[in-house]
Design a protein around this motif. Structure first.
Motif, short mmCIF file in Angstrom:
data_model
loop_
_atom_site.label_atom_id
_atom_site.label_comp_id
_atom_site.label_asym_id
_atom_site.label_seq_id
_atom_site.Cartn_x
_atom_site.Cartn_y
_atom_site.Cartn_z
N THR A 172 0.61 -0.95 0.00
CA THR A 172 -0.09 -0.13 -0.48
C THR A 172 0.84 1.49 0.12
O THR A 172 -0.20 2.40 0.24
CB THR A 172 -0.51 0.32 0.73
OG1 THR A 172 0.08 0.25 2.55
CG2 THR A 172 -1.33 -1.20 1.34
N GLY A 173 2.62 0.97 0.01
CA GLY A 173 2.97 2.10 -0.08
C GLY A 173 3.89 2.30 -1.38
O GLY A 173 3.01 2.14 -2.22
N PRO A 174 3.68 4.06 -1.27
CA PRO A 174 3.83 4.67 -3.15
C PRO A 174 5.22 4.21 -3.69
O PRO A 174 5.54 4.51 -4.48
CB PRO A 174 4.44 6.47 -2.43
CG PRO A 174 4.56 5.99 -0.99
CD PRO A 174 3.98 5.28 -0.49
N SER A 175 6.15 2.82 -2.45
CA SER A 175 6.97 2.47 -3.60
C SER A 175 6.63 0.90 -4.24
O SER A 175 7.53 0.18 -5.39
CB SER A 175 8.50 2.28 -2.93
OG SER A 175 7.69 1.09 -1.67
N GLY A 176 5.19 0.96 -3.72
CA GLY A 176 5.01 -0.74 -3.82
C GLY A 176 4.46 -0.47 -5.63
O GLY A 176 5.61 -1.79 -6.44
N PRO A 177 4.95 0.70 -6.75
CA PRO A 177 4.24 0.16 -7.92
C PRO A 177 5.84 -0.28 -8.79
O PRO A 177 6.08 -0.35 -9.95
CB PRO A 177 3.79 1.64 -8.84
CG PRO A 177 2.94 2.17 -7.91
CD PRO A 177 3.89 1.74 -6.28
#
Length: 282
Positions: A172-177
């Motif tokens: 769910t963090g911004p680094s996921g993608p």
């Protein structure tokens, strides 16, 4: 209670009282006006300018000079009209201001001698010389909301699942993608619990679930490396600031320790009394 110099509405139209021109180079003691014999000196004008808001200091010098002199003339006339009976709040304010200004001068004196080239070189060698070891870390993480989700992800990874693929799917963090990749970072850049978990890992190792204020993390340490020490010129000002701050703190501590300081017990004194406006009334 008004403080400092405040311009009256006629700022742009203010005119200075004309005095005979001086042949010598003007100094802080040069008298630029007199009000019933009370001298206003060039130094008074310079000090008044230094205390003005920045927007006033941008005015043309000829306008600013005339306006300040006129303002000081008006203040002198008002002061004389008030008389010599100084209100308690004014007397106390003057005492505080004198104490503050002279303390500031002492601090400036200490700071001026606290960061010589030799001192700076010694401070640099102590911080970044032989024995310096700062490590950088390259890690990725998968962030989820619950411990149960984190444990399930850890189990999948232990079973051979691909970390980046799971991060893209479940983090769910911004680094996921980006597969959970956090890039390179050093100590102090992450929240403590996350940082401690990273530093405890070996390259390629995956952590147990770690809780922070953001949720639950599963972390993999990709690599770590020693960080090169910064160049002297890059940290010179930072070191100078630290040396000056320490010199001032040490000097203040030594002065207070050597002073006879008394703080009498005052029966019935409540700290809230300092907010009482009646306290400063005669």
């Amino acid at each position: 209670m008004p403080k400092g110099l405040t311009f009256l509405p006629a700022l742009a139209l203010a005119a200075a009282l004309a005095l005979p021109a001086h042949a010598e180079q003007p100094t802080a003691e040069t008298v630029v006006a007199r009000v019933n014999g009370q001298e206003i000196k060039l130094g008074h004008v310079a000090i008044a300018r230094a205390t003005l808001p920045q927007q006033y200091q941008q005015l043309p010098p000829e306008v600013l000079y005339d306006a300040i002199v006129e303002q000081l003339i008006q203040q002198s006339a008002l002061q004389q009209a008030f008389g010599d009976d100084v209100p308690q709040r004014v007397a106390l304010s003057l005492e505080n201001e004198r104490r503050q200004l002279l303390a500031g001068e002492e601090i400036e004196k200490i700071m001026a001698g606290a960061a010589s080239d030799a001192d700076l070189k010694a401070a640099y060698d102590a911080a970044y010389g032989e024995g310096y070891e700062a490590r950088e870390y390259n890690a990725a993480h998968i962030l989820v909301e619950t411990e149960e989700e984190a444990k399930a992800i850890k189990a999948e990874l232990d079973g051979g699942a691909d970390f980046a693929a799971l991060a893209k799917e479940k983090s769910t963090g911004p680094s996921g993608p980006n597969g959970g990749d956090l890039g390179w970072f050093e100590k102090g850049m992450m929240v403590p619990a996350f940082e401690e978990a990273v530093m405890a890992l070996e390259p390629g190792q995956v952590s147990a679930p770690v809780q922070t204020q953001f949720g639950w993390h599963v972390i993999v340490l990709n690599d770590s490396r020693l960080k090169e020490p910064p160049a002297f010129d890059d940290v010179r000002e930072e070191l100078a600031g630290e040396l000056r701050q320490k010199a001032v703190a040490d000097h203040v501590d030594s002065l207070v320790a050597a002073a006879t300081v008394e703080r009498p017990e005052i029966e019935g004194l409540e700290p809230g009394v300092i907010a009482n406006p009646d306290l400063l009334e005669n």
